[in-house]
Design a protein around this motif. Structure first.
Motif, PDB file in Angstrom:
ATOM      1  N   SER A   9       0.727  -1.095  -0.112  1.00  0.00           N
ATOM      2  CA  SER A   9       0.155  -0.049  -0.048  1.00  0.00           C
ATOM      3  C   SER A   9       0.851   1.323   0.037  1.00  0.00           C
ATOM      4  O   SER A   9       0.383   2.412   0.119  1.00  0.00           O
ATOM      5  CB  SER A   9      -1.002   0.126   1.098  1.00  0.00           C
ATOM      6  OG  SER A   9      -1.679  -1.234   1.125  1.00  0.00           O
ATOM      7  N   CYS A  10       1.998   1.199  -0.107  1.00  0.00           N
ATOM      8  CA  CYS A  10       3.004   2.323   0.178  1.00  0.00           C
ATOM      9  C   CYS A  10       3.066   2.998  -1.268  1.00  0.00           C
ATOM     10  O   CYS A  10       2.743   2.470  -2.468  1.00  0.00           O
ATOM     11  CB  CYS A  10       4.268   1.842   0.575  1.00  0.00           C
ATOM     12  SG  CYS A  10       5.652   1.315  -0.363  1.00  0.00           S
ATOM     13  N   GLY A 143      -6.405  -3.148  -0.856  1.00  0.00           N
ATOM     14  CA  GLY A 143      -7.513  -2.437  -0.854  1.00  0.00           C
ATOM     15  C   GLY A 143      -8.769  -3.129  -0.681  1.00  0.00           C
ATOM     16  O   GLY A 143      -9.967  -2.603  -1.023  1.00  0.00           O
ATOM     17  N   GLY A 196      -2.616  -2.001   5.414  1.00  0.00           N
ATOM     18  CA  GLY A 196      -2.260  -1.411   4.464  1.00  0.00           C
ATOM     19  C   GLY A 196      -2.589   0.022   4.287  1.00  0.00           C
ATOM     20  O   GLY A 196      -2.025   0.942   4.938  1.00  0.00           O
ATOM     21  N   THR A 197      -3.678   0.360   3.606  1.00  0.00           N
ATOM     22  CA  THR A 197      -4.245   1.874   3.427  1.00  0.00           C
ATOM     23  C   THR A 197      -4.533   2.416   4.917  1.00  0.00           C
ATOM     24  O   THR A 197      -4.313   3.498   5.015  1.00  0.00           O
ATOM     25  CB  THR A 197      -5.395   1.695   2.602  1.00  0.00           C
ATOM     26  OG1 THR A 197      -6.462   0.653   3.130  1.00  0.00           O
ATOM     27  CG2 THR A 197      -5.076   1.285   1.219  1.00  0.00           C
ATOM     28  N   ARG A 201      -2.345   5.500   4.511  1.00  0.00           N
ATOM     29  CA  ARG A 201      -3.082   6.858   4.252  1.00  0.00           C
ATOM     30  C   ARG A 201      -3.884   7.672   5.387  1.00  0.00           C
ATOM     31  O   ARG A 201      -4.529   8.487   4.993  1.00  0.00           O
ATOM     32  CB  ARG A 201      -4.213   6.387   3.175  1.00  0.00           C
ATOM     33  CG  ARG A 201      -3.626   5.894   2.073  1.00  0.00           C
ATOM     34  CD  ARG A 201      -4.787   5.287   0.942  1.00  0.00           C
ATOM     35  NE  ARG A 201      -4.346   4.662  -0.304  1.00  0.00           N
ATOM     36  CZ  ARG A 201      -4.931   4.172  -1.136  1.00  0.00           C
ATOM     37  NH1 ARG A 201      -6.166   4.145  -1.109  1.00  0.00           N
ATOM     38  NH2 ARG A 201      -4.247   3.609  -2.243  1.00  0.00           N
TER      39      ARG A 201
END
Length: 215
Positions: A9-10, A143, A196-197, A201
């Motif tokens: 996710s980076c 995602g 991840g996100t 984020r």
């Protein structure tokens, strides 16, 4: 709860900086997904990339091999600096030989289960493992939405580990982990969550990771 940010996710153009950012935010592990375009319908990165970024963090590198024949590549990922290597019970390599190869390199071995794979498939190998990773999405892309119906599988594996006195085995969950789902994972007995996100984020990754660790 240990938190392992998923580098899937980076921002790949700033992968080194992203690892340092997660390190400073308090990540416990770094989770690196390796995909071969055959076992799963996506391609990510291989051992050379992992080796290049290894020096940027002292956190354990948790390398998840979503590849058809992991046994062929254990030396490559061990040489690249993996601390943990997990591979799929559904792969084409011999499971025992692959675990033995990982252990021979001084790396911790783990087995991974896709959502449709039953818990009992890892039971014959539990005594040789450090980690069991339960996928809470279909592997291949980041995602995706968390699959709560995977939590009974986590509980089943946890019970079997406890029955055999193998409480040192860590149960890891990967896929759709975030503020709205991590409590379900914790309640089921998950020890390590791949995020991840939800962390990359986040407005403040350190606060997000700190919150997740409270579960």
């Amino acid at each position: 709860m240990k938190i392992a940010p998923s580098l899937l996710s980076c921002d790949f153009s700033k992968m080194g900086e992203e690892i340092e950012r997660m390190d400073q935010a308090g990540a416990d592990w770094m989770h690196l997904d390796v995909m071969d375009g055959h076992f799963v319908p996506n391609i990510t990165f291989g051992a050379p990339i992992i080796k290049a970024v290894r020096k940027l963090s002292n956190r354990p590198f948790d390398v998840h091999l979503m590849i058809s024949e992991p046994l062929k590549y254990i030396d490559d990922f061990a040489d690249a600096g993996a601390d943990i290597i997990t591979f799929h019970v559904e792969c084409d390599s011999d499971i025992d030989s692959t675990i033995d190869k990982i252990k021979s390199r001084g790396v911790k071995p783990g087995l991974v289960l896709k959502p449709n794979t039953p818990a009992w498939t890892v039971f014959p190998y539990l005594e040789k493992l450090d980690v069991v990773l339960v996928m809470t999405v279909e592997p291949g892309f980041g995602g995706q939405s968390f699959m709560p119906n995977m939590m009974p599988k986590v509980k089943e594996i946890k019970r079997e580990c406890h029955r055999r006195g193998l409480d040192n085995i860590l149960i890891e969950a990967d896929g759709g982990i975030g503020r709205d789902t991590i409590e379900q994972a914790a309640d089921a007995g998950v020890d390590v969550c791949v995020a991840g996100t939800a962390v990359f984020r986040a407005a403040d990754p350190a606060k997000a990771i700190e919150l997740f660790k409270t579960f």
